[in-house]
Scaffold this active site. Structure first.
Site, PDB file in Angstrom:
ATOM      1  N   ASP A 145       0.957  -0.954  -0.087  1.00 20.54           N
ATOM      2  CA  ASP A 145      -0.063   0.318   0.338  1.00 20.54           C
ATOM      3  C   ASP A 145       1.308   1.394   0.009  1.00 20.54           C
ATOM      4  O   ASP A 145       1.104   2.288   0.587  1.00 20.54           O
ATOM      5  CB  ASP A 145      -0.579   0.338   1.387  1.00 20.54           C
ATOM      6  CG  ASP A 145      -2.770   1.018   1.024  1.00 20.54           C
ATOM      7  OD1 ASP A 145      -2.405   1.654  -0.088  1.00 20.54           O
ATOM      8  OD2 ASP A 145      -2.282   1.039   2.437  1.00 20.54           O
ATOM      9  N   CYS A 199     -19.927 -13.651  -3.933  1.00 19.71           N
ATOM     10  CA  CYS A 199     -20.870 -12.881  -3.448  1.00 19.71           C
ATOM     11  C   CYS A 199     -22.102 -12.771  -3.524  1.00 19.71           C
ATOM     12  O   CYS A 199     -23.387 -12.171  -2.668  1.00 19.71           O
ATOM     13  CB  CYS A 199     -20.887 -11.808  -3.703  1.00 19.71           C
ATOM     14  SG  CYS A 199     -19.151 -10.838  -3.196  1.00 19.71           S
ATOM     15  N   CYS A 202     -26.163 -10.998  -2.325  1.00 19.04           N
ATOM     16  CA  CYS A 202     -25.877 -10.037  -1.142  1.00 19.04           C
ATOM     17  C   CYS A 202     -25.710  -8.616  -1.596  1.00 19.04           C
ATOM     18  O   CYS A 202     -24.387  -8.453  -2.552  1.00 19.04           O
ATOM     19  CB  CYS A 202     -25.132 -10.655  -0.427  1.00 19.04           C
ATOM     20  SG  CYS A 202     -24.370 -10.296   1.194  1.00 19.04           S
ATOM     21  N   CYS A 205     -22.964  -4.661   2.456  1.00 22.22           N
ATOM     22  CA  CYS A 205     -22.182  -4.306   2.156  1.00 22.22           C
ATOM     23  C   CYS A 205     -22.625  -2.624   1.787  1.00 22.22           C
ATOM     24  O   CYS A 205     -22.397  -1.361   2.008  1.00 22.22           O
ATOM     25  CB  CYS A 205     -20.697  -4.384   1.952  1.00 22.22           C
ATOM     26  SG  CYS A 205     -20.740  -4.772  -0.615  1.00 22.22           S
ATOM     27  N   CYS A 209     -23.740   1.038   4.166  1.00 23.56           N
ATOM     28  CA  CYS A 209     -22.506   1.922   4.425  1.00 23.56           C
ATOM     29  C   CYS A 209     -23.877   3.123   4.508  1.00 23.56           C
ATOM     30  O   CYS A 209     -23.651   3.472   4.319  1.00 23.56           O
ATOM     31  CB  CYS A 209     -22.194   2.602   2.644  1.00 23.56           C
ATOM     32  SG  CYS A 209     -21.110   3.565   2.627  1.00 23.56           S
ATOM     33  N   CYS A 225     -17.379   8.093   1.132  1.00 23.38           N
ATOM     34  CA  CYS A 225     -16.586   6.690   2.660  1.00 23.38           C
ATOM     35  C   CYS A 225     -15.829   7.662   3.682  1.00 23.38           C
ATOM     36  O   CYS A 225     -14.624   8.328   3.885  1.00 23.38           O
ATOM     37  CB  CYS A 225     -15.338   6.120   1.344  1.00 23.38           C
ATOM     38  SG  CYS A 225     -14.597   4.671   2.905  1.00 23.38           S
ATOM     39  N   CYS A 252     -13.118   3.267   9.208  1.00 23.53           N
ATOM     40  CA  CYS A 252     -14.977   2.791   9.134  1.00 23.53           C
ATOM     41  C   CYS A 252     -15.029   1.126   8.854  1.00 23.53           C
ATOM     42  O   CYS A 252     -14.303   0.903   7.798  1.00 23.53           O
ATOM     43  CB  CYS A 252     -16.365   3.720   8.080  1.00 23.53           C
ATOM     44  SG  CYS A 252     -17.376   2.584   8.270  1.00 23.53           S
ATOM     45  N   CYS A 255     -18.829  -1.889   6.089  1.00 24.21           N
ATOM     46  CA  CYS A 255     -19.295  -2.902   4.987  1.00 24.21           C
ATOM     47  C   CYS A 255     -18.361  -4.282   5.631  1.00 24.21           C
ATOM     48  O   CYS A 255     -19.255  -5.037   4.744  1.00 24.21           O
ATOM     49  CB  CYS A 255     -18.863  -1.835   3.698  1.00 24.21           C
ATOM     50  SG  CYS A 255     -16.439  -1.629   3.882  1.00 24.21           S
ATOM     51  N   CYS A 259     -20.615  -8.466   6.821  1.00 26.12           N
ATOM     52  CA  CYS A 259     -20.320  -9.486   5.707  1.00 26.12           C
ATOM     53  C   CYS A 259     -20.619 -10.269   6.036  1.00 26.12           C
ATOM     54  O   CYS A 259     -19.703 -10.795   7.192  1.00 26.12           O
ATOM     55  CB  CYS A 259     -18.883  -9.042   5.062  1.00 26.12           C
ATOM     56  SG  CYS A 259     -18.704 -10.380   3.469  1.00 26.12           S
TER      57      CYS A 259
END
Length: 364
Positions: A145, A199, A202, A205, A209, A225, A252, A255, A259
């Site tokens: 990252d 997924c 579904c 998420c 939010c 976000c 945060c 989401c 899940c």
């Protein structure tokens, strides 16, 4: 030049070394990410990256590993689970309950321990050294990252998981509570098989939010976000979004908490991700009282330090204003009033807004 080696056998060996280094999974991706370029271009063109100017500045280099690191032929990907060792059963429900306690400060789970950049980068560097010791000179560069790298795309292509509708990578055995890292290498390795999407229909998420930042499957407007607003965003938080932040002061997790796949999230064997004292189950008032010196001391080696003391106070002031909207709290009002004349304009503005919340009628 590297010595001769069996590439498939080397990948198996790299995966074993990865396990020894406490890495949760190792995969290999090729470097042709051209199919991801149109989506990246459209996302940038829509301005969804907000103030993260580096994303636009690096342009398509994110999708072109060999441009970022000349000579790159393959990318070794890794993921590292980060749930603390003593995470209790039912942790998702426990974390969601924190949102119902307005005076409690919520720091995102990943940021409660040591800075993951340091932890994962160190282990990836060790892994690269083991590969080099086995095959000879290795042109490589490690990322966590930390550069224009399409991490989720590379992770998906290398079998680490699939892209959830929230854009995070999901793994059947590990949910999404893990960090991603890469080693760009100048040797050809067989790519791992990608996995299929699980997924289904579904939309948990998207529905949960708080700011509706997830516009649709795999479409995130970072400008809305809460993680972006409390970490990446440097200026005033837009007033219409402040009430939606609640008591989240750094990041945060909503989401991920909602899940279903995160019932499979794994505890980390590393003590690095155990929560630091003062970052879990503490009040907004306690954290708002930290001086800059105390903030720097308490966040040494933590990812939180990068936002600086002013943004820390800005975020907590917003949460305090939201708590006052729920009901009067003399302790919160006193703490805010004490910083009403703060020398930093950003802090002053958010403190003033928070105090105004008290003067408004409380929510029903």
């Amino acid at each position: 030049m590297t010595s001769d080696f069996d590439a498939a056998q080397l990948v198996t060996q790299i995966q074993a070394w990865g396990q020894e280094l406490a890495l949760s999974q190792i995969g290999v991706a090729g470097i042709d990410l051209s199919a991801a370029e149109p989506g990246l271009s459209a996302w940038l063109a829509a301005g969804f990256h907000g103030e993260m100017d580096y994303m636009a500045r690096h342009g398509m280099k994110r999708a072109r590993p060999a441009e970022l690191v000349p000579g790159t032929v393959s990318v070794i990907t890794a993921r590292l689970d980060y749930l603390p060792q003593d995470t209790p059963e039912g942790w998702q429900a426990i974390e969601l309950q924190r949102l119902q306690r307005p005076g409690e400060a919520i720091v995102s789970l990943y940021a409660r321990g040591r800075d993951y950049h340091k932890v994962l980068r160190h282990r990836l560097q060790k892994l690269a050294e083991r590969i080099e010791a086995a095959i000879g000179p290795l042109g490589h560069r490690v990322f966590t990252d930390s550069a224009p790298v399409l991490e989720a795309e590379l992770a998906q292509r290398s079998g680490q998981g699939w892209r959830g509708k929230h854009t995070l990578v999901l793994n059947r055995e590990g949910g999404s509570m893990f960090f991603l890292g890469e080693i760009y290498v100048d040797i050809a390795l067989p790519p791992s098989e990608p996995v299929t999407d699980h997924c289904g229909a579904c939309t948990a998420c998207i529905d949960v939010c708080p700011t509706q930042a997830i516009l649709g499957p795999q479409r995130l407007d970072a400008r809305r976000c809460i993680s972006y607003l409390t970490i990446e965003h440097a200026g005033p938080i837009p007033e219409d979004l402040r009430p939606l932040i609640g008591n989240r002061i750094y990041g945060c997790d909503d989401c991920q908490l909602i899940c279903p796949w995160n019932k499979f999230a794994q505890r980390s064997p590393l003590a690095d991700f155990d929560p630091r004292e003062g970052l879990t189950g503490v009040t907004l008032v306690e954290l708002f009282a930290w001086s800059e010196e105390e903030f720097l001391r308490r966040t040494e080696g933590s990812p939180i330090r990068r936002i600086g003391h002013q943004r820390w106070l800005r975020n907590i002031a917003v949460a305090m204003g939201n708590a006052l909207r729920q009901g009067d709290d003399a302790g919160i009002r006193t703490a805010l009033t004490a910083r009403a004349e703060h020398p930093d304009a950003l802090v002053r503005e958010h403190v003033g807004w928070a105090l105004m919340r008290y003067r408004e009628s409380p929510l029903p």
